[in-house]
Motif scaffolding. Sequence first.
Motif, PDB file in Angstrom:
ATOM      1  N   MET A 174       0.849  -1.184   0.000  1.00  0.00           N
ATOM      2  CA  MET A 174       0.000   0.000   0.000  1.00  0.00           C
ATOM      3  C   MET A 174       0.886   1.236   0.000  1.00  0.00           C
ATOM      4  SD  MET A 174      -2.963  -1.054   2.763  1.00  0.00           S
ATOM      5  CE  MET A 174      -3.160   0.690   3.098  1.00  0.00           C
ATOM      6  N   ASP A 175       0.643   2.136  -0.947  1.00  0.00           N
ATOM      7  CA  ASP A 175       1.449   3.355  -1.058  1.00  0.00           C
ATOM      8  C   ASP A 175       0.528   4.559  -1.218  1.00  0.00           C
ATOM      9  OD1 ASP A 175       4.535   2.548  -1.563  1.00  0.00           O
ATOM     10  OD2 ASP A 175       3.200   1.029  -2.424  1.00  0.00           O
ATOM     11  N   PRO A 461       3.365  -4.327   3.458  1.00  0.00           N
ATOM     12  CA  PRO A 461       4.094  -3.066   3.665  1.00  0.00           C
ATOM     13  C   PRO A 461       3.191  -1.870   3.377  1.00  0.00           C
ATOM     14  CG  PRO A 461       5.321  -4.588   2.247  1.00  0.00           C
ATOM     15  CD  PRO A 461       3.939  -5.131   2.368  1.00  0.00           C
ATOM     16  N   VAL A 462       3.238  -0.905   4.276  1.00  0.00           N
ATOM     17  CA  VAL A 462       2.435   0.311   4.138  1.00  0.00           C
ATOM     18  C   VAL A 462       3.377   1.504   4.134  1.00  0.00           C
ATOM     19  CG1 VAL A 462       0.636   1.743   5.175  1.00  0.00           C
ATOM     20  CG2 VAL A 462       0.478  -0.751   5.320  1.00  0.00           C
ATOM     21  N   ARG A 463       3.328   2.280   3.047  1.00  0.00           N
ATOM     22  CA  ARG A 463       4.171   3.460   2.927  1.00  0.00           C
ATOM     23  C   ARG A 463       3.280   4.691   2.774  1.00  0.00           C
ATOM     24  NH1 ARG A 463       7.068  -0.822   0.522  1.00  0.00           N
ATOM     25  NH2 ARG A 463       5.596  -0.803  -1.223  1.00  0.00           N
ATOM     26  N   GLY A 464       3.423   5.615   3.695  1.00  0.00           N
ATOM     27  CA  GLY A 464       2.575   6.795   3.723  1.00  0.00           C
ATOM     28  C   GLY A 464       3.203   7.977   3.027  1.00  0.00           C
ATOM     29  N   ARG A 465       2.933   9.151   3.573  1.00  0.00           N
ATOM     30  CA  ARG A 465       3.449  10.373   2.957  1.00  0.00           C
ATOM     31  C   ARG A 465       4.975  10.362   2.899  1.00  0.00           C
ATOM     32  NH1 ARG A 465       0.815  13.525   5.926  1.00  0.00           N
ATOM     33  NH2 ARG A 465      -0.976  13.822   4.546  1.00  0.00           N
ATOM     34  N   PRO A 487      -0.553   9.865  12.205  1.00  0.00           N
ATOM     35  CA  PRO A 487      -0.066  10.979  11.385  1.00  0.00           C
ATOM     36  C   PRO A 487       0.926  10.488  10.341  1.00  0.00           C
ATOM     37  CG  PRO A 487       0.863  11.051  13.620  1.00  0.00           C
ATOM     38  CD  PRO A 487      -0.198  10.006  13.619  1.00  0.00           C
ATOM     39  N   GLY A 488       0.825  11.046   9.161  1.00  0.00           N
ATOM     40  CA  GLY A 488       1.686  10.636   8.060  1.00  0.00           C
ATOM     41  C   GLY A 488       1.084   9.555   7.195  1.00  0.00           C
TER      42      GLY A 488
END
Length: 610
Positions: A174-175, A461-465, A487-488
């Motif tokens: 997830m991006d 895997p989760v990649r945010g801002r 947050p983020g």
Amino acid sequence: MSAPSDATQSQETPAEDVELESLRERYARERDRRIRPDGTAQYRSTTGDFGYYATDPYTPRTEREPLNDTVDVLVIGGGFGGLTTGARLRQVGVESIRMMDEAGDFGGTWYWNRYPGIHCDIESYSYIPLLEEVGYVPKWRYAPGEEIRRHAVAIAETFGLYRDALFHTRATSMDWNEDEGVWEVATDRGDHMRARYVITSSGTLSRPKLPGIPGIENFRGHTFHTSRWDYGYTGGDADGGLVGLADKKVAVVGTGATGVQVIPHLGRDAEHLYVFQRTPSSVDVRDNRPTDPEWSGSLEPGWQRERMENFLSIISGEPVETDLTKDGWTATARLQRKMITGALDTSVSAEERERLDEIADARTMNRIRTRVDEVVQDPATAERLKPWYRYMCKRPCFSDHYLQTFNRPDVTLVDTADHGGITRVTEDAIVVGDTEYEVDCVVFATGFEVGISGVLSGALPVRGRDGQELLASWSRGPKTLHGFYSPGFPNLFHLGSMQNANSVNFAHILLEQAEHIAAVIEQAGKTGAEVVEPSEEATEEWVRTVRESAHDNSDFQAQCTPGYYNREGTATGGSNSYGPGPVAFHRILREWRDTRMDEVLVQRTAVSDR
């Protein structure tokens, strides 16, 4: 009639008939017999060479073309958490919802677990969610698994959740796309979809585990895990009738909540059943019965909400006028607060409260051990079936058939405690110490990897801002507001027990979480907010609140027999839940929605100013 308070129960529990010191010594000896130096490493995951134990035996996988589209909401998980969230979102007007699950249909744990005898151990009128919305009253006080699974399907049908649903599909990454304000989600089916909101409800009891017994891979007979029951081999169905075992010597490994339910059927139908036990469960009376039609016909609108909240209040130690459930859970509510905290009796000192709690616990466990002697005819077998630990060291069990099974001449109880479990497996036998037990089939009732969802394990895997990885941002512990969002990581919600509240009736907890998430998303739509994201300050404040209020039960856990509650005897520190308990937590959520919800609703252009 009022439910007795802690103080009233204490007065009814004289200390003079309980030998606490000798009981503590016995508990410690029994714990030490079972503790292993490898802790949780004594189990192996159903991946790699053992991945076939986790495959879906119920629904054929259907090939399809990969998707490359956009939805408003993606819900990962088709159990009661995902279903109730999807239902509540529909009710607030969200049309574009995609449900996704690794299973072949909805149901979560009730999809996977279809073993003979499976029932809910919480009263079905409180456990099964959305009964009034679907228009259904369970047929049994403690519903069988198939009835619960069909209700999960009915929820999905009632709220149109099959529309756009994806089954046998696992999210692999997830991006967050800042430019478009969406999550880009890849799957193991080649999908590359986008979603404005993602809600993860993949559960914490989803992947079966196996014991790491030497030689397990060499066994040439038949094996399977209870959560992937092989009716093609056993015959019969969830009601029993396992005619395929009539000429089979069967071993079942595990005597927890699953084993307690399945062992009576295996004992009844197999030529011979060997039950391999490390730690006996506490088994109290179940007293299941069909639903009274006159009672169900008298129910008025709002009856389920009232019953659920009444049960949760009693379990949490909140004052109530009447106990609507009146079963083994509500009768032992005081003892459960060692694991699931709530209101405490402050009329006595903490030391005196602990002493009185321990006396009440001892009386309950003495009664349960006495029941073993009353039911099991062979004294030696009865002694091995007695649980020597505090009441909430393991999840309590209830059955009117389990103990009776050991009176059968074709059922043998094999206690493995003094050998650290099963010694090894050969091509045709299970070995404990120097004794071999030849069997044709091994059934693993060994439970699940606890607390290992895709997000928490790193499998998703989760990649945010700015590409920030979620687990990296949680390297010193989870950082959420109310357990839902961080947050983020905009527009990402988590369901579960992390940094919120817990209860034995976890379906109720999930329903409250679903209603909260739906309310937040509804308000975002009304205000035109593009992003749902808590501030660093609000998150830090909540993390501090959880840390300061969390109930430190490490001393209690250290005295417990090893099991999944205390990570096989290795657990340290306090819980990661809101200490005052679920009723107080839900009150906080309602007040927050009324007064502070706008704090997480922002425009993307304003995020950098937060």
